[in-house]
Write an enzyme that holds these catalytic residues in place. Structure first.
Site, PDB file in Angstrom:
ATOM      1  N   HIS A 121      -6.411  -7.139  -0.403  1.00 29.30           N
ATOM      2  CA  HIS A 121      -6.570  -5.696  -0.607  1.00 29.30           C
ATOM      3  C   HIS A 121      -5.867  -5.274  -1.905  1.00 29.30           C
ATOM      4  O   HIS A 121      -4.970  -5.954  -2.383  1.00 29.30           O
ATOM      5  CB  HIS A 121      -5.987  -4.931   0.591  1.00 29.30           C
ATOM      6  CG  HIS A 121      -6.605  -5.350   1.902  1.00 29.30           C
ATOM      7  ND1 HIS A 121      -6.003  -6.246   2.756  1.00 29.30           N
ATOM      8  CD2 HIS A 121      -7.778  -5.008   2.457  1.00 29.30           C
ATOM      9  CE1 HIS A 121      -6.793  -6.435   3.814  1.00 29.30           C
ATOM     10  NE2 HIS A 121      -7.882  -5.700   3.657  1.00 29.30           N
TER      11      HIS A 121
ATOM     12  N   HIS B 256       0.812  -1.230   0.000  1.00 30.97           N
ATOM     13  CA  HIS B 256       0.000   0.000   0.000  1.00 30.97           C
ATOM     14  C   HIS B 256       0.840   1.272   0.000  1.00 30.97           C
ATOM     15  O   HIS B 256       0.308   2.358  -0.259  1.00 30.97           O
ATOM     16  CB  HIS B 256      -0.919   0.050   1.225  1.00 30.97           C
ATOM     17  CG  HIS B 256      -1.960  -1.025   1.257  1.00 30.97           C
ATOM     18  ND1 HIS B 256      -2.784  -1.286   0.191  1.00 30.97           N
ATOM     19  CD2 HIS B 256      -2.305  -1.914   2.234  1.00 30.97           C
ATOM     20  CE1 HIS B 256      -3.597  -2.293   0.499  1.00 30.97           C
ATOM     21  NE2 HIS B 256      -3.320  -2.692   1.733  1.00 30.97           N
TER      22      HIS B 256
ATOM     23  N   ASP C 143      -4.685 -12.735   3.383  1.00 30.54           N
ATOM     24  CA  ASP C 143      -5.928 -12.255   3.995  1.00 30.54           C
ATOM     25  C   ASP C 143      -7.173 -12.529   3.155  1.00 30.54           C
ATOM     26  O   ASP C 143      -8.279 -12.148   3.550  1.00 30.54           O
ATOM     27  CB  ASP C 143      -5.829 -10.769   4.393  1.00 30.54           C
ATOM     28  CG  ASP C 143      -5.023  -9.937   3.423  1.00 30.54           C
ATOM     29  OD1 ASP C 143      -4.792 -10.402   2.291  1.00 30.54           O
ATOM     30  OD2 ASP C 143      -4.645  -8.807   3.796  1.00 30.54           O
TER      31      ASP C 143
ATOM     32  N   ASP D 249      -2.824 -10.567  -2.338  1.00 32.26           N
ATOM     33  CA  ASP D 249      -3.373 -10.051  -1.078  1.00 32.26           C
ATOM     34  C   ASP D 249      -4.825  -9.629  -1.337  1.00 32.26           C
ATOM     35  O   ASP D 249      -5.161  -9.188  -2.431  1.00 32.26           O
ATOM     36  CB  ASP D 249      -2.550  -8.839  -0.622  1.00 32.26           C
ATOM     37  CG  ASP D 249      -2.936  -8.344   0.757  1.00 32.26           C
ATOM     38  OD1 ASP D 249      -2.235  -8.658   1.732  1.00 32.26           O
ATOM     39  OD2 ASP D 249      -3.974  -7.631   0.860  1.00 32.26           O
TER      40      ASP D 249
HETATM   41  C1  9RB Z   1     -10.011   3.217   8.814  1.00 41.73           C
HETATM   42  C2  9RB Z   1      -9.846   2.686   7.556  1.00 41.73           C
HETATM   43  C3  9RB Z   1      -7.591  -0.083   7.037  1.00 41.73           C
HETATM   44  C4  9RB Z   1      -8.339  -1.202   6.705  1.00 41.73           C
HETATM   45  C5  9RB Z   1      -7.705  -2.355   6.239  1.00 41.73           C
HETATM   46  C6  9RB Z   1      -6.340  -2.388   6.112  1.00 41.73           C
HETATM   47  C7  9RB Z   1      -5.691  -3.621   5.599  1.00 41.73           C
HETATM   48  C8  9RB Z   1      -4.451  -3.657   5.119  1.00 41.73           C
HETATM   49  C9  9RB Z   1      -3.880  -4.859   4.545  1.00 41.73           C
HETATM   50  C10 9RB Z   1      -5.609  -1.282   6.442  1.00 41.73           C
HETATM   51  C11 9RB Z   1      -6.237  -0.124   6.913  1.00 41.73           C
HETATM   52  C12 9RB Z   1     -10.356   3.631   6.688  1.00 41.73           C
HETATM   53  C13 9RB Z   1      -9.608   2.625  10.094  1.00 41.73           C
HETATM   54  C14 9RB Z   1     -10.383   3.514   5.227  1.00 41.73           C
HETATM   55  O1  9RB Z   1      -3.925  -5.951   5.017  1.00 41.73           O
HETATM   56  N1  9RB Z   1      -3.305  -4.762   3.368  1.00 41.73           N
HETATM   57  O2  9RB Z   1      -2.815  -5.804   2.689  1.00 41.73           O
HETATM   58  N2  9RB Z   1      -8.158   1.114   7.491  1.00 41.73           N
HETATM   59  N3  9RB Z   1      -9.315   1.495   7.186  1.00 41.73           N
HETATM   60  N4  9RB Z   1     -10.826   4.674   7.368  1.00 41.73           N
HETATM   61  N5  9RB Z   1     -10.614   4.428   8.665  1.00 41.73           N
HETATM   62  C15 9RB Z   1     -10.966   5.348   9.714  1.00 41.73           C
HETATM   63 ZN    ZN Z   2      -4.204  -7.112   2.789  1.00 42.36          ZN
END
Ligand code: 9RB
Ligand code: ZN
Length: 369
Positions: free
Chosen positions: A182, A143, A268, A180
Site C-alpha cells: 500500500h 498510513h 503484503d 509495503d
Molecule cells: C474500506 C476501505 C482499507 C483497505 C486496506 C487497508 C490496508 C492497510 C495496510 C486498510 C484499510 C475503504 C473498508 C477505502 O496493510 N497498509 O499497509 N480500507 N478500505 N473504504 N472502505 C469502506
Molecule cells: Zn499494506
C-alpha cells in the site's frame, strides 16, 4: 554482521477486535464476525519462526522503550494524541481515525512502544552497536498522517524515528523506502516539503488509500522531487519489484546520498496476501534486502533500520520476514517450503507493463540532488 531485532509480546495484545473483513460485522446483513485482517497472528508467527528456526541466536535482541509524547508530537498534532489517549482508556477502546482502524483498551501505550521500538532500532544503528535492525511492531505506522490515524495505523512509527534521528542524533539526510504493497501516504505527508528526507513508496497502483500514491505526487516547495512513487500494476512479482529496485530505488539513493536508510517493511505484496494482488516471494524479499544492503554499505556505512508494516497471510508472511532477517544478519535459517509453488506462478518475470511504468519514472531521478 550484527542485526538488532526488536519484538515485544505486548504488540500481540493490540486488540483490533472482530469485523467482517473490512466491513463492520452485521448479523442482519449476513456479515459474520471474523478476526480483523490486522490481527496479531502474522507478526506473532514471524517471531515464533525466528525463535523456532534458531535465527534468534544470531540476532541481537533489543528491548524497546516507549516513545515519549514529545517525540510523537514532532509528527502528530496534540488533538490526535489526546484523542487516542482518551479512547484507549475506554473499556472497548476506540478507532484511530478512519473507522476501519479499531484499537482496544490500552492500545495507546502499545502504540507508544511500537514507535519507541523503531526509535530504539535507529538509536542502535546510528550509534554503531549494531549494523542494521528490524523492529517487528504492531500497530503499523505508514498510513498515519499528522492529524489522524488510518489504514490500521495509530502513529507514524517510522516518521517519528526519522524526526528523532534528525533532532537527537544529528542525522540530516534520511531515505525512507516503503515496500509495503500500500502507498506510504503518512510518511510521505510528514516529509512532503522536506528535501532532507527522501520518501520512496513502491506499491500496487491505487489500492489503499484510495487515489493515493500516483507518480504525480512528487513533494512540494523545497521538497519537490524528494517524494517518489512507484505504483506497479496488479500482478507484479519478483521481476517487476527487482526491476523497480534496480532502475529507480537504488539510483535514487545513489543520487540522494542518505546518512541512514529506513525501510517500511510490509509483506503484503507477497504471493498469498488477501489484501492485494502482487506475487512477491520470500526470494524476492531476500533480493530486495540484498540490493538495499549493498546500497547502504556503499552510501552510509550499511546503516539500515526496518520497521514492520502490513502483511496478512499467516502462513506465508513468516517466511518473508525470515528471509529479510536472514539476509540482514547473514545467517541462513529455514528454506521457504512454499517457494517452489509461488515462484512457479506465471508472470514472476518482468512484464512489459511493469517495465514501461518503471522506465517512465527514470527522468524523475534528475530532481534528486
Ligand atoms: C474500506 C476501505 C482499507 C483497505 C486496506 C487497508 C490496508 C492497510 C495496510 C486498510 C484499510 C475503504 C473498508 C477505502 O496493510 N497498509 O499497509 N480500507 N478500505 N473504504 N472502505 C469502506
Ligand atoms: Zn499494506
Amino acid at each position: 554482521m550484527s542485526t538488532g531485532y526488536i519484538y515485544h509480546e505486548i504488540f500481540g495484545w493490540h486488540d483490533t477486535g472482530t469485523v467482517a473483513g473490512l466491513a463492520p460485522a452485521s448479523v442482519s446483513a449476513g456479515l459474520q464476525p471474523y478476526m480483523h485482517f490486522e490481527n496479531a497472528e502474522t507478526k506473532r508467527r514471524i517471531h515464533e519462526l525466528v525463535v523456532v528456526s534458531g535465527l534468534i541466536d544470531h540476532l541481537h535482541r533489543l528491548a524497546p522503550r516507549p516513545a515519549t509524547e514529545d517525540e510523537i508530537l514532532r509528527v502528530h498534532d496534540l488533538a490526535h494524541v489526546r484523542r487516542l489517549k482518551e479512547e484507549s482508556t475506554w473499556p472497548k477502546g476506540g478507532d484511530a481515525g478512519d473507522g476501519f482502524s479499531p484499537f482496544g483498551n490500552g492500545s495507546f501505550e502499545i502504540a507508544l512502544l511500537a514507535a519507541g521500538a523503531v526509535i530504539t532500532a535507529v538509536d542502535n544503528v546510528c550509534s554503531g552497536t549494531i549494523n542494521n535492525a528490524y523492529a517487528l511492531v504492531r500497530p503499523p505506522g505508514h498510513h498515519a498522517i499528522r492529524e489522524s490515524g488510518m489504514g490500521f495505523c495509530m502513529f507514524s512509527n517510522l516518521a517519528i524515528a526519522a524526526k528523532y534521528a534528525q533532532a537527537e542524533l544529528g542525522v540530516e539526510r534520511i531515505a525512507v523506502v516503503d515496500w509495503d504493497v500500500h502507498h506510504g501516504n503518512g510518511t510521505q505527508q510528514v516529509f512532503y516539503e522536506d528535501p532532507n528526507v527522501l520518501t520512496i513508496s513502491l506499491h500496487q497502483d491505487n489500492v489503499f488509500p484510495p487515489n493515493s500514491g500516483a507518480v504525480s505526487e512528487r513533494g512540494e516547495g523545497a521538497g519537490f522531487g524528494y517524494a517518489l512513487n512507484i505504483p506497479l500494476p496488479a500482478g507484479a512479482g519478483d521481476g517487476g519489484y527487482l526491476y523497480a529496485m534496480d532502475q529507480i530505488i537504488v539510483p535514487a539513493l545513489e543520487r540522494f546520498r542518505p546518512e541512514l536508510i529506513l525501510v517500511a517493511s510490509g509483506f503484503d505484496a507477497n504471493a498469498m496476501d488477501p489484501l492485494a494482488r502482487q506475487m512477491v516471494t520470500s526470494a524476492g524479499y531476500r533480493d530486495l534486502t540484498t540490493r538495499l544492503m549493498a546500497a547502504a554499505s556503499q552510501l552510509c556505512g550499511g546503516k539500515i533500520a526496518m520497521s514492520h508494516e502490513g502483511g496478512y497471510s499467516p502462513v506465508y508472511v513468516p517466511f518473508c520476514g525470515l528471509a529479510v532477517l536472514e539476509t540482514l544478519s547473514g545467517s541462513p535459517a529455514f528454506v521457504d517450503p512454499y517457494l517452489p509453488v509461488v515462484s512457479g506462478f506465471a508472470g514472476q518475470d518482468l512484464q512489459p507493463s511493469q517495465q514501461d511504468l518503471v522506465d517512465s519514472l527514470i527522468p524523475l531521478l534528475d530532481d534528486i540532488r
